[in-house]
Design an enzyme around this catalytic site. Structure first.
Site, PDB file in Angstrom:
ATOM      1  N   PHE A  29      12.006 -31.890 -16.165  1.00  0.00           N
ATOM      2  CA  PHE A  29      11.302 -32.046 -17.432  1.00  0.00           C
ATOM      3  C   PHE A  29       9.837 -31.683 -17.235  1.00  0.00           C
ATOM      4  O   PHE A  29       9.377 -31.537 -16.125  1.00  0.00           O
ATOM      5  CB  PHE A  29      11.439 -33.470 -17.977  1.00  0.00           C
ATOM      6  CG  PHE A  29      11.156 -34.569 -16.983  1.00  0.00           C
ATOM      7  CD1 PHE A  29       9.851 -34.970 -16.751  1.00  0.00           C
ATOM      8  CD2 PHE A  29      12.193 -35.186 -16.294  1.00  0.00           C
ATOM      9  CE1 PHE A  29       9.584 -35.978 -15.837  1.00  0.00           C
ATOM     10  CE2 PHE A  29      11.927 -36.205 -15.391  1.00  0.00           C
ATOM     11  CZ  PHE A  29      10.623 -36.598 -15.151  1.00  0.00           C
ATOM     12  N   TYR A  40       0.887 -35.932  -5.691  1.00  0.00           N
ATOM     13  CA  TYR A  40       0.883 -37.087  -6.581  1.00  0.00           C
ATOM     14  C   TYR A  40       0.835 -38.447  -5.892  1.00  0.00           C
ATOM     15  O   TYR A  40       0.678 -39.467  -6.557  1.00  0.00           O
ATOM     16  CB  TYR A  40       2.088 -37.002  -7.523  1.00  0.00           C
ATOM     17  CG  TYR A  40       1.960 -35.827  -8.462  1.00  0.00           C
ATOM     18  CD1 TYR A  40       1.092 -35.881  -9.545  1.00  0.00           C
ATOM     19  CD2 TYR A  40       2.656 -34.648  -8.234  1.00  0.00           C
ATOM     20  CE1 TYR A  40       0.944 -34.797 -10.393  1.00  0.00           C
ATOM     21  CE2 TYR A  40       2.506 -33.550  -9.074  1.00  0.00           C
ATOM     22  CZ  TYR A  40       1.651 -33.629 -10.159  1.00  0.00           C
ATOM     23  OH  TYR A  40       1.493 -32.549 -10.987  1.00  0.00           O
TER      24      TYR A  40
END
Length: 417
Positions: free
Chosen positions: A417, A124
């Site tokens: 999450f 990322y």
């Protein structure tokens, strides 16, 4: 045939969920009951898929979350999850296309930042994300822990009681909200999080539900200020000696006293010789509660939540800063995204800040990803300068930034999450 990137529509949901499962190496059909349960968590307008001849081969979705920043304010953030590319369609730029679409949409929604939990470190950074919080997990060898005393209850007028699932469902959310507003890096929990933590919602793919043990800590006035949930493994008695392992599911505390008391309870469980801490803050109290901190063996120390700024002035103005009133000009490099530019960050004696574009000469130059590493207070500008990832244009500018950005305790995101 072209690869079609689009938001998910209702008829797409089973195939999209199949692609998510495939991306995480979970083979086999998904039961209709599980599809229905997982559908409840999806916001289709924030869910995307890439389709090849009608079949979903890549997935990405996001959720609105509140991110606690230093000083206790919360920042609207796009929490990105379920990013997968099926192995047959790798190296075609699909992750980049999905990420660009999500970040553009987040910017349009007015979310100044995006966050995610990175499955792998190298992925990322190229999208402007940087590791903003880290996580540690320990296994404590209890016979070697040299505890000063076995647990005999709080000594300050408080109390610890075992709790039912209903009590946790009723008391946990308000307690967690007290904790998260003082924990930079924490995000809000939706009711579904508590439903899953207490067995109200059980996903069939996770296997049979096993009820944990749980305890609530109350202060001397009877107010709930701590919660722990834990499991104990199957009885192990080699040579007729107990050797059980307990694993902490969660431990949250609004006061240091509650945190110490709950750890002491867990460190004193009968027949348990190993305690797994679960994922904790990298500077958690646990090892130093032991007479011999070496008895806490580090099982995990790794990056956890990554952040990406989308509106640099809004994000920098949302948090507070340390030190004397300061003016610092940051030249943020973000070739592929919206966080770039030159910004004047000004702080006052209270730590409050304002931030706006400027044409003044920069004090520091750094990438958007490295600014994200600094944002919650975990990384050191001085260290980034030593690594060659941050350029000083004014003597001691990195040290000034270090004083501004760093926090007394390291930021921590308790959740995935």
């Amino acid at each position: 045939m072209s690869l079609d990137l689009r938001t998910v529509e209702e008829p797409d949901v089973p195939d999209w969920l199949r692609a998510v499962a495939t991306g995480f190496h979970h083979a086999g059909p998904m039961a209709p009951e599980e599809v229905a349960l997982r559908r409840l968590a999806l916001d289709l307008e924030r869910s995307r898929g890439v389709y090849d001849a009608g079949r979903c081969v890549a997935t990405c979705r996001s959720m609105p979350r509140e991110l606690t920043v230093p000083g206790g304010a919360t920042l609207p953030a796009s929490a990105i999850t379920n990013v997968t590319v099926t192995s047959t369609h790798r190296r075609r730029g699909l992750a980049g296309r999905m990420m660009a679409a999500e970040l553009a949409a987040a910017r349009e929604r007015g979310e100044p930042a995006a966050i995610l939990i990175a499955a792998e470190y190298p992925i990322y950074g190229r999208f402007g994300f940087g590791p903003a919080t880290w996580v540690t997990g320990w296994e404590v060898d209890l016979p070697r822990a040299a505890l000063d005393r076995r647990y005999a209850g709080p000594d300050d007028g408080g109390r610890v009681d075992l709790a039912t699932l209903d009590e946790v469902r009723r008391s946990g959310p308000a307690l967690y909200d007290r904790v998260r507003t003082r924990t930079p890096g924490a995000v809000n929990r939706l009711p579904r999080w508590w439903d899953m933590a207490t067995g109200e919602v059980v996903l069939p793919s996770n296997g049979p539900w096993k009820e944990p043990f749980q305890a609530l800590h109350r202060d001397a006035d009877g107010r709930i200020d701590g919660l722990a949930q834990w499991d104990v493994g199957d009885d192990e008695w080699p040579g007729k000696l107990p050797a059980n392992r307990a694993t902490v599911r969660q431990l949250i505390a609004a006061t240091p006293a509650a945190e110490r008391d709950l750890w002491r309870l867990l460190l004193s469980l009968d027949w348990v010789t190993r305690l797994g801490s679960g994922h904790r803050a990298p500077d958690d109290l646990l090892p130093l509660l032991l007479g011999d901190p070496r008895a806490a063996r580090t099982e995990t120390y790794a990056d956890h939540m990554w952040a990406r700024l989308l509106d640099t002035p809004a994000a920098l103005a949302a948090r507070t800063y340390a030190g004397a009133p300061t003016a610092l000009v940051l030249d943020v490099q973000d070739p592929s995204g919206p966080a770039g530019g030159r910004f004047l960050l000004e702080t006052d004696a209270s730590g409050a800040a304002c931030c706006a574009p400027t044409s003044a000469a920069p004090d520091l130059t750094l990438s958007a990803a490295d600014l994200a590493c600094l944002y919650l207070g975990d990384e050191s500008p001085v260290r980034l300068a030593a690594l060659g990832r941050l350029t000083e244009h004014r003597a001691e500018a990195a040290r000034t930034a270090d004083t501004l950005f760093r926090t007394p305790r390291r930021p921590w995101c308790p959740d995935e999450f």
